[in-house]
Design an enzyme around this catalytic site. Structure first.
Site, PDB file in Angstrom:
ATOM      1  N   GLY A 284      -3.109  -1.694  -1.158  1.00 34.00           N
ATOM      2  CA  GLY A 284      -2.665  -2.767  -2.044  1.00 34.00           C
ATOM      3  C   GLY A 284      -1.284  -3.216  -1.614  1.00 34.00           C
ATOM      4  NE  ARG A 285       3.705   0.586  -2.795  1.00 35.10           N
ATOM      5  CZ  ARG A 285       4.133   0.621  -4.057  1.00 35.10           C
ATOM      6  NH1 ARG A 285       5.073  -0.190  -4.448  1.00 35.10           N
ATOM      7  NH2 ARG A 285       3.608   1.481  -4.918  1.00 35.10           N
TER       8      ARG A 285
ATOM      9  CB  CYS B 252      17.160  -9.965 -25.641  1.00 29.05           C
ATOM     10  SG  CYS B 252      18.480  -9.569 -26.761  1.00 29.05           S
TER      11      CYS B 252
HETATM   12  N1  LLP Z   1      -6.578   2.953  -4.948  1.00 29.95           N
HETATM   13  C1  LLP Z   1      -6.341   3.552  -6.121  1.00 29.95           C
HETATM   14  C2  LLP Z   1      -7.371   4.359  -6.725  1.00 29.95           C
HETATM   15  C3  LLP Z   1      -5.098   3.408  -6.744  1.00 29.95           C
HETATM   16  O1  LLP Z   1      -4.861   4.038  -7.888  1.00 29.95           O
HETATM   17  C4  LLP Z   1      -4.108   2.605  -6.136  1.00 29.95           C
HETATM   18  C5  LLP Z   1      -2.814   2.416  -6.776  1.00 29.95           C
HETATM   19  C6  LLP Z   1      -4.407   1.972  -4.923  1.00 29.95           C
HETATM   20  C7  LLP Z   1      -5.660   2.175  -4.352  1.00 29.95           C
HETATM   21  C8  LLP Z   1      -3.432   1.102  -4.191  1.00 29.95           C
HETATM   22  O2  LLP Z   1      -2.333   1.802  -3.783  1.00 29.95           O
HETATM   23  P1  LLP Z   1      -1.230   1.109  -2.844  1.00 29.95           P
HETATM   24  O3  LLP Z   1      -1.827   0.912  -1.484  1.00 29.95           O
HETATM   25  O4  LLP Z   1      -0.886  -0.189  -3.468  1.00 29.95           O
HETATM   26  O5  LLP Z   1      -0.106   2.065  -2.883  1.00 29.95           O
HETATM   27  N2  LLP Z   1       2.666  -0.001 -10.185  1.00 29.95           N
HETATM   28  C9  LLP Z   1       3.100   0.952  -9.185  1.00 29.95           C
HETATM   29  C10 LLP Z   1       1.992   1.316  -8.246  1.00 29.95           C
HETATM   30  C11 LLP Z   1       0.808   1.891  -8.972  1.00 29.95           C
HETATM   31  C12 LLP Z   1      -0.280   2.214  -8.015  1.00 29.95           C
HETATM   32  C13 LLP Z   1      -1.479   2.633  -8.753  1.00 29.95           C
HETATM   33  N3  LLP Z   1      -2.590   2.855  -7.931  1.00 29.95           N
HETATM   34  C14 LLP Z   1       4.277   0.368  -8.423  1.00 29.95           C
HETATM   35  O6  LLP Z   1       4.724  -0.714  -8.785  1.00 29.95           O
HETATM   36  O7  LLP Z   1       4.791   0.992  -7.505  1.00 29.95           O
END
Ligand code: LLP
Length: 443
Positions: A303-304, A372
């Site tokens: 994702g990221r 705020c």
């Molecule tokens: N697969 C699963 C099952 C996940 O729980 C996640 C992220 C991903 C894939 C994707 O992970 P990535 O490649 O994006 O690291 N809101 C938090 C991140 C939460 C991630 C939750 N799960 C932040 O802003 O850092």
């Protein structure tokens, strides 16, 4: 970019950033100050070429190094919008969706449902029914109750639903506690270590209308090396071999989740996705031969690392306040409503004075939002060229989990998301919210 510019800006974080003759910050060759003036601020910009480049790093390398049928699934929670599903589809990616809202969005632009993987640790009966109506290809099931509910609904419909079971391999990748999900003590999945995952698989294999094809695990987020993935792969493949031994069932899919990191600040390491995927592949091959187990198809859920470094948020500075004997605050016209990550996780970001991107970064301040709430900060001790009211301030690497986690707290409308196409043309992917939008559900 000239050397002198490099000196004043610090080492550029990502190659899609630059400075033009006016001394303005550019993203994908476009002047961010000019775009901010034409679209208004706050403004979320996305570099489409960068998104596609990251997607290709996954699709091409995975095709090359993993078993046939292996594929990346865009973890759309990082940035779920119609345009992202269109781009992911055109790049041959699958998608990981975690809610019916994401599913609806993907389905509404014709994302192929056979490439949609439906996650979530608490899918309601309604969710299951909606996802079956949409024809979701694979459910990534989390728990016993979900398996029974899905089995019953699939049976009623006379179909066989493809299923992957989420398990926890017991890995602690040492990231922030709140984004750490592969440990035994987790709300997600079922633990291998306690024997419960094996028990659940045996039970699942007796349920009608479900076809278990593989296993899923997700070890965490913001990983700058492949060790957690390699450790997970070892545990998972040994477990798949044990499943074969105990049940006679050979699982053919291994989903190792998401979690590769992205440079937010200069101190974060440089990171190559293709190199890391090669390392993981080599270990998987070794591990399969050690367990005499056929190499499974590998799914990953980035994702990221797909969207983060494509994004820049541009704000307008409203005030610069120095508290004598303490510190300085720069206030901008957005904040935790469009980027809650500092408030939630104390996440690091890099800011630049986009209007004076060639000027020396010699001013340190806390960047505060307009909401705020004293915790409404983008970051503390941030280095920038001293701004004045009206300057545009850019926060870098905001493509992931910013818009996706935005809110209307204080009834602040969300910013628009504008994509810069590879030819430099811009297009609005999500329009700016209006006050009417903000109040539209009120009766
Ligand atoms: N697969 C699963 C099952 C996940 O729980 C996640 C992220 C991903 C894939 C994707 O992970 P990535 O490649 O994006 O690291 N809101 C938090 C991140 C939460 C991630 C939750 N799960 C932040 O802003 O850092």
């Amino acid at each position: 970019m000239l050397d002198t510019e490099l000196n004043v800006m610090g080492k550029m974080l990502h190659t899609n950033l630059g400075v033009n003759d006016e001394g303005h910050l550019t993203l994908a060759g476009r002047d961010t100050v000019e775009l901010a003036e034409s679209y208004g601020t706050p403004l979320m910009l996305m570099d489409e070429a960068r998104v596609r480049m990251r997607m290709r790093e996954y699709t091409e390398t995975m095709r090359e190094v993993f078993a046939p049928g292996s594929m990346p699934l865009f973890a759309s929670k990082a940035l779920s919008c119609k345009e992202m599903y269109r781009i992911a589809h055109s790049e041959g990616m699958g998608t990981d969706i975690v809610s019916c809202g994401e599913l609806y969005t993907a389905n509404s632009v014709g994302f192929p449902m056979e490439k949609a993987y439906f996650h979530g640790n608490n899918k309601t009966d309604k969710d299951i029914s909606y996802a079956l109506d949409c024809g979701v290809g694979t459910f990534i099931c989390d728990n016993r109750e979900e398996l029974y509910a899905l089995s019953a609904q699939a049976k009623d419909r006379g179909i066989t639903q493809r299923v992957i079971l989420r398990v926890t391999p017991g890995i602690d990748p040492h990231t922030h506690e709140a984004i750490n999900t592969g440990k035994v003590d987790s709300k997600f999945g079922t633990a291998i270590e306690t024997g419960q995952a094996m028990e659940l698989i045996k039970e699942l294999l007796t349920l009608p209308a479900l076809e278990l094809v593989g296993l899923h695990c997700h070890v965490g987020s913001l990983c700058f090396d492949s060790k957690p993935f390699i450790d997970a792969a070892h545990i998972m493949i040994a477990f798949m071999a044990a499943v074969r031994e105990q049940t006679g069932k050979t699982l053919t899919v291994l989903n190792l989740g998401g979690g590769y990191g992205v440079r937010y600040v200069e101190s974060d390491p440089e990171f190559s996705i293709p190199e890391n995927l090669r390392l993981v592949s080599a270990e998987i091959k070794k591990c399969c031969s050690a367990n005499n187990f056929p190499e499974p198809q590998i799914l990953l859920e980035p994702g990221r690392s797909i969207v983060a470094d494509a994004g820049v948020t541009v704000y307008t500075v409203g005030s610069v306040k120095t508290i004598t004997g303490y510190k300085s605050y720069v206030s901008v016209d957005g904040g935790m409503s469009d980027n809650p990550r500092y408030a939630l996780y104390k996440s690091d970001y890099t800011v630049l004075n986009a209007s004076r991107a060639a000027a020396e970064r010699d001013f340190t301040a806390t960047v505060a939002g307009r909401l705020c709430e004293s915790g409404d900060l983008i970051g503390e001790d941030m280095l920038m060229a001293k701004p004045q009211r009206g300057d545009k301030l850019a926060v870098l690497v905001t493509g992931a989990y910013n818009y996706a986690m935005s809110s209307n707290y204080n009834r602040v409308p969300r910013p628009p998301v504008v994509f810069i196409a590879p030819d430099g043309e811009t297009r609005v992917a999500i329009r700016r919210e209006t006050f009417e939008d903000v109040a539209k559900l009120d009766v």
